[in-house]
Structures are given as structure tokens and as C-alpha cells.
Design an enzyme around this catalytic site. Structure first.
Site, PDB file in Angstrom:
ATOM      1  CG  ASP A 529      -0.169  -0.074   2.539  1.00 39.14           C
ATOM      2  OD1 ASP A 529       0.580   0.872   2.844  1.00 39.14           O
ATOM      3  OD2 ASP A 529      -0.309  -1.084   3.261  1.00 39.14           O
ATOM      4  CD  GLU A 609      16.234 -24.991 -15.083  1.00 41.72           C
ATOM      5  OE1 GLU A 609      15.032 -25.299 -15.139  1.00 41.72           O
ATOM      6  OE2 GLU A 609      17.005 -25.429 -14.190  1.00 41.72           O
TER       7      GLU A 609
END
Ligand code: DGJ
Length: 723
Positions: A529, A609
Site C-alpha cells: 500500500d 537454466e
């Protein structure tokens, strides 16, 4: 620019492309006449709510017979005086009377933002502070409006002051009230749960209220303190919308209420469920800020305005545009099962892959080998980490890696030295069994002795070692809402005092350790927030790192927050949250749309990877300026169809990064096009991956073909202006 026209008794607040007009009605009421597109400084008194047909809308005693607060656009909603919509404040006096009528007294205009006394506040701007008095009590209300000429965001809050000689009790103290003109509106909110935060949901408003909030002591995963009112036809790129975002991390409310006449009241702030606040003589209650954004060009423009506003005025100045650490976090690699050798091995791999920082997550302190013990005991578990942290940090340093560490400062385990010494420091009445969540209690952050003690323990760790990064976690919500340090009549103040104590502790630590980079977390993105972002330049967006679900979570989050505030990691598969396997490259693409990192065991990677990680890091460093400063354009909505696609465009429109995912492979959809957004019409762009050079208008109006990809396959396009 803020203008007060004395003859019209009207304030005009002109932002980048919006205006707000407020008039002092002859009877003293502060009436909102316009909030929307830019207007001239005309006499808008024809909007005054008088004379009107007012059946069943009581008229206050001090005005002519044709004025009711029930139909006025009120800048702070009163209670008990004929306005039946949601009031902004309920002020209870010793005699039990709670009615209020707020009237204008004076105002001042000054450069800069109001002092919120410790609550998160936006920097800079120009402020209009209007002082009102309650005609029925000794309360004074100060309404602050902070305006930024380069922004379409207006910041508001209210302060309530008791000018009387006896205490009053606030039963509600909201931050603002804005009555929008009558129309057909939809409302968008971001709901969710742990592992699935900020899911957009749009519904018609309809008569009555849409009231969202959290009563959990934290802004929460379940609902974000963010609400958008949209005119019915508005969409991503067109139409009017009004966004509301609280800069607050505690229990909160936002409410949109369509009145019988079709106007819409939007109000909110601190949640009043169980809330009360005793305001002694001369005392002041400062409410959290709300950022209100106007857009005439749909939600895309609104999101870009919020992103610019948060970056320019809220996120910590020192770090907002600073390159972010590409880190590896050991949580999903080891959970609690690690020792010195393991961490050193992770560091070796991370360094060889070109990462910057090793972050040691939960489990390094007290006697913590699972989630049942030791929260609060912030001293190194030397049984687990032989020789303490120093050998690991030294090992990292030798390999050019920085070191970061996890804390959960607001929590206490029943099985901890801290709890054995101070059982009354846990939230909840001492001696009464408390609710547990993840086996833990919440520490009472309303008490100075508690925050002092946690400050001392954390400072000891941060001051003793070379630590460049802190992950501040918070893994449960509050249940009892009771402090053993507060008197009976002040227990209703607990929730707001709690989050104020948290802000104070973070602020104090950051002042003491200004070179430490703090990332926020709350069981993933549970406290994502504007309040937390005042302290944390980035926040762990979600524990769900499944590439497909993360794309949706990041899409939802982007309505209100900038990409740079989203911490996004590549994790291993099958994904620990969903069990799904997605291509490694897709996980990298989605994680590149925020502050990138890794949440996996680098010892277990294939050669392919490993090679991809090196490419991903190089890609992230190449586009980092776009992630930190660019404009986001949402292109294909994964909630609506089979494709996710966004573009991040540089402010000067010379560069863009487009990233997308085809959710499921589909046969025969060979003609689906992706029309780009946000480019310059006239510029010609090279698209590196396609070996094409095309004009902006071609890319935006004709588009490019959606690449053919397997399930959950992603693609990226790097665009740069052709010289
Ligand atoms: C929740 C966080 O979201 C995770 O990343 C991890 O830090 C755990 N807490 C540790 O307990």
C-alpha cells in the site's frame, strides 16, 4: 495552482489536467462544486443546492428553507444534520450528543505538504488548509488539499482538533469526503487472498454503498486500499475515472455511495469498526492521506499518474530510481533447513550467475527450525550457523556478493525468550488465551518499551554486520485488538496506534541505517500500500511466483502502483504454490516486469537454466531504467482472454519493452495481432527480436502478429528509435 476568488468565495485547485472547485456557501458550508476536467475560474454558484425540492431532506436551522446538506456536495460529511449519506466524522461529547455541522472559518495556502506527525505523507506540492468549525461542538476540522502542478493527483486528509475544555470521543474520523456529480458509475476494486493478491473486479455501483476495507490491523491481501469510480463507458484508454488510494497500512475503509439523486459520495480512511479515539482538550487527531487521481483517458492514464505520483512524491527519494539488487533469496531453496555450508554454496552459485545479493530469509535466529518458535529473539542461532553470520557474510564478500537478512519485527512466538520475559507484550489481554495464526502472536507496537526493545535488537544485528538489505515481513493479522499498555477507555485506539508504532519503528531504523535497502513483505503482498511504500522502495508482490498467476497479480497491482515497487522473483517448478510447471524463460519474462530476483536453489539448475539466468540478468539491467522510470501501458488483459501483454515506454518515447504471455496454445489463431500503445506516431522503431523497423503508427494501429507459443510461453520485444 491554488486560487481563492474572494468575490465568488470559491477555491480553484488546478492540477495538470483537472480542476477542483469548492465554494463557501453563504451559510458557511464548504460545498464541492466540481471535481473533474480543467475548468475556468467562473462563477459556479449556479450549482449551489438552493432552491430545490427537498422532500424528506431536513434543513439545518441557520439557513433559508431551501438548503439541505443531504443534496450538497460536502467536503467533510456531517452527522445528524440532515445529510443521510456516510458522515466523515462522528464526534461524541460528554452529554452524548454526536451531531455536527461544519462551517468555514479561514484558510491558508502554503508551499509544501502538511506535517502528519509520523503518518506517511507525500512530499512537496502546494497545500490549501481550510479550517472549519463544528457549529454544534468545540471541534475544529482542518481539511488539507495538496496539489502538484505536474500531476493529476490531489492529496487530501483531515485533522480534528478539540478546542473545548472537556474530552470528546471520536467514533469515526475519516480522511476526506468527495461528492461526485450525478452519473452512471462503475466501481473497480482489488480484492484477493494470500497467494492471489490484487485481483481487479469491476461492477456497477448502483444505488446504496460499495464499502470495502480491512479490519485486520493491516491493509491486507484480501482488499487493497484502492478504489476507482469509472463512468460507465470508461475503459483502459478512454473515459473518465477517479482513483482513490490511501497512504495507510492499518485497518481502513473506502466507501462509494450513490445517493437517491445519482451523485456519488466517496469517503474513507481509518476503519471505524471497534474504533474510538479520546481527544482531550487541545488535542489533535491527524487522519491518513488519500491520493485522488483524475483521468479523462481511462484507467491506463490513471495508473501512469499514480505511478508518477508515488515515484515523485512518496517512495523513498534515496532509492526510488536507484538500481535494485538482483538477489537470490534462500526461502524456497531451503526453507528452515540450512547451515553455513548450504548458504556458502548458494553464495558460490549466485556469484557465478552474476547476482548481487544473497538474502538469508526466515530461520537464522533464536532456536527457529520451524515456524513455531523464536520470533522476537533476534540473535543469531549459532548452533545452526556455526561461527554466526560473519563467516557467511565474509564468504559472500569474497565473491563480490552483498548480504541481506529477513526480520519479522512485529511478531512474537509463545516459545521465545522474549515471550517468557514479557508475556504481556503480546497483543491481547494478559492471562486470557489468545488466537494464534501461523503459531504466533502479534507484538504490541503501541508500546514504546516494545518498539525500543525491538529497535535495540535489530540495531544490534544491523550494526554488527555488513548488511545491505532487510526484508521486513509480517505474517499474521491482528485478532484481539487489545493492548496491556492502554487504559480501558483507549482500547478503541489500538489499531491506529499499532500501525503508527510500526511506522515509527521503521522510520527510526532507517534513520539509524540509511544505507540499508529495506524491502517490505507481508506473507507476500499483504501490506502492499501507499503507506508502506513511503518507507519501502519495493514490496514482495506475492508468495505466488507461478508465471501465469504472477502475471495476473502484477497486472492487478499495476492499476495503483509502479512496476519498480513490485519485487518479482523467478522460482523453481513445479511451482511451490500452484504445482504448475511453466517454462523457465516465462518465469524470467514475468519477473523482469519489476525488481527482479531469484527464489530458488541455484545448485539445482540445469546448464540451460544457468545460461538463461545470465541472459535474464543482462536483460533486466538493460531495461532497468524503463522499469524504474518508464510509463506502463496495459495491452492484453489476462483476465479477459488468452493473452497477457504490457509495454513499458520511456518518457521520451525512444525506447520500449514489450512483454507478453500466451496462456494456452491455440490452433489456428494465426492472425491475432498485438497493437502496441504509448509510442510516438511518427517515430520509426527497430524491433530487435523481429529484425523489423516500423513506424509508431503502424505498430499502434496495425500491430504485430502474436507469436506462436506453447502453453504459458512468453515473448519480449525490445524497441528502440531508429536513428
Ligand atoms: C512469508 C514471505 O512472503 C516469504 O517470502 C518468506 O519470507 C516467509 N514469510 C518466511 O517465513
Amino acid at each position: 495552482m491554488i486560487v481563492y476568488d474572494q468575490t465568488k468565495r470559491t477555491f480553484f485547485l488546478h492540477g495538470k489536467s483537472f480542476s477542483c472547485a469548492l465554494r463557501v456557501h453563504p451559510a458557511g458550508y464548504l460545498v464541492g462544486l466540481h471535481f473533474g476536467g480543467a475548468v475556468g475560474e467562473d462563477d459556479l454558484s449556479y450549482f449551489d443546492p438552493s432552491p430545490r425540492e427537498l422532500s424528506f431532506s431536513p434543513v439545518p436551522p441557520d439557513v433559508g428553507s431551501y438548503f439541505s446538506l443531504d443534496v450538497a456536495g460536502n467536503e467533510y460529511g456531517s452527522f445528524g444534520q440532515g445529510d443521510f449519506r456516510a458522515p466523515s466524522a462522528i464526534i461524541e461529547r460528554a452529554n452524548g450528543d454526536r451531531a455536527s455541522r461544519f462551517v468555514y472559518v479561514s484558510h491558508k495556502i502554503y508551499g509544501g505538504a502538511p506535517d502528519l506527525g509520523g503518518l506517511p505523507s507525500a512530499r512537496g506540492g502546494e497545500t490549501l488548509a481550510i479550517t472549519m468549525k463544528d457549529a454544534l461542538s468545540d471541534a475544529e476540522i482542518v481539511l488539507n488539499y495538496t496539489l502538484y502542478e505536474d500531476s493529476d493527483v490531489l492529496v487530501r486528509n483531515a485533522e480534528i482538533v478539540n478546542r473545548g475544555k472537556t474530552p470528546v470521543v471520536l467514533r469515526r474520523a475519516y480522511s476526506f469526503c468527495l461528492d461526485l456529480a450525478a452519473g452512471e458509475y462503475d466501481v473497480l476494486r482489488l480484492h484477493g487472498r494470500h497467494n492471489m493478491e490484487r485481483m481487479p473486479e469491476r461492477t456497477p455501483l448502483g444505488h446504496g454503498s460499495v464499502k470495502i476495507g480491512s479490519a485486520r490491523g493491516a491493509s491486507s491481501h484480501q482488499m487493497n486500499p484502492f478504489l476507482v469510480l469509472l463512468e460507465r463507458g470508461a475503459g483502459e484508454d478512454a473515459g473518465e475515472c477517479f482513483g482513490f488510494e490511501l497512504l495507510y497500512s492499518g485497518s481502513w475503509t473506502l466507501e462509494a455511495e450513490e445517493s437517491p439523486t445519482g451523485s456519488v459520495r466517496v469517503t474513507g480512511g481509518v476503519n471505524d469498526l471497534g474504533f474510538s479515539w479520546t481527544l482531550g482538550a487541545g488535542e489533535r487527531f491527524v487522519t491518513p492521506q488519500v491520493a485522488i487521481c483524475y483521468s479523462a483517458q481511462g484507467m491506463g492514464e490513471m495508473s501512469r499518474s499514480f505511478a508518477d505520483f508515488l515515484r515523485g512524491h512518496v517512495l523513498p527519494e534515496k532509492y526510488v530510481y536507484a538500481p535494485r539488487p538482483v538477489l537470490v533469496n534462500n526461502w524456497e531453496a531451503t526453507y528452515f533447513a540450512f547451515d553455513r555450508e548450504t548458504l556458502c554454496a548458494l553464495a558460490d552459485e549466485a556469484a557465478s550467475l552474476g547476482m548481487d545479493t544473497l538474502v538469508l530469509d526466515d530461520g537464522w535466529f533464536g532456536a527457529r527450525n520451524d515456524d513455531r518458535t523464536s520470533l522476537g529473539d533476534w540473535f543469531v542461532n549459532e548452533k545452526k550457523l556455526e561461527g554466526g553470520l560473519s563467516p557467511v557474510i565474509e564468504h559472500c564478500k569474497q565473491r563480490g556478493l552483498k548480504f541481506g537478512i529477513w526480520f519479522e519485527p512485529e511478531m512474537i512466538s509463545e516459545d521465545s525468550e522474549l515471550y517468557r520475559a514479557h508475556p504481556d507484550w503480546a497483543v491481547g489481554r494478559a492471562g486470557v488465551p489468545r488466537c494464534k495464526s501461523r503459531h504466533q502472536y502479534v507484538l504490541d507496537m503501541t508500546r514504546k518499551e516494545v518498539t525500543d526493545s525491538i529497535f535495540a535488537r535489530m540495531s544490534d544485528i544491523l550494526g554488527s554486520y555488513e548488511i545491505s538489505y532487510v526484508k521486513w515481513d509480517m505474517n499474521r493479522h491482528i485478532s484481539e485488538f487489545y493492548s496491556n499498555g492502554l487504559p480501558a477507555e483507549r482500547q478503541g485506539e489500538f489499531a491506529h496506534r499499532y500501525i503508527s508504532g510500526v511506522y515509527a519503528l521503521i522510520g527510526r531504523l532507517q534513520a539509524a541505517f540509511p544505507d540499508v535497502f529495506f524491502e517490505g513483505c507481508s506473507g507476500g503482498g499483504g501490506r502492499f500500500d501507499g503507506g508502506m511504500l513511503r518507507f519501502f522502495p519495493q514490496f514482495w508482490t506475492s508468495d505466488d511466483t507461478d508465471a501465469y498467476e504472477r502475471a495476473k497479480i502484477q497486472w492487478g497491482t499495476s492499476y495503483g502502483y509502479p512496476l519498480s515497487a513490485m519485487s518479482c522473483h523467478v522460482s523453481s517448478c513445479p511451482n511451490h504454490q500452484t504445482g504448475r510447471t511453466t517454462p523457465f524463460a516465462s518465469r524470467g519474462t514475468i519477473a523482469s516486469l519489476g525488481a527482479t530476483g531469484y527464489e530458488l536453489d541455484p545448485r539445482k539448475l540445469s546448464e540451460e537454466e544457468r545460461a538463461q539466468i545470465k541472459e535474464q540478468i543482462a536483460n533486466y539491467r538493460e531495461i532497468e531504467e524503463l522499469i524504474l522510470r518508464g510509463d506502463l501501458y496495459r495491452i492484453a488483459d489476462p483476465f479477459e482472454g488468452n493473452v497477457f501483454c504490457v509495454a513499458v515506454v520511456s518518457k521520451d518515447k525512444t525506447r520500449a519493452y514489450v512483454a507478453g504471455m500466451r496462456v494456452h496454445a491455440e490452433a489456428g489463431d494465426f492472425d491475432r495481432r498485438i497493437r502496441l500503445k504509448g509510442l510516438s506516431l511518427e517515430k520509426t522503431y527497430s524491433i530487435r527480436e523481429l529484425g523489423l523497423s516500423l513506424r509508431g503508427d503502424t505498430l499502434m494501429h496495425a500491430g504485430l502478429l502474436l507469436p506462436r507459443l506453447p502453453d504459458f510461453g512468453t515473448w519480449v520485444w525490445h524497441l528502440s528509435e531508429k536513428s
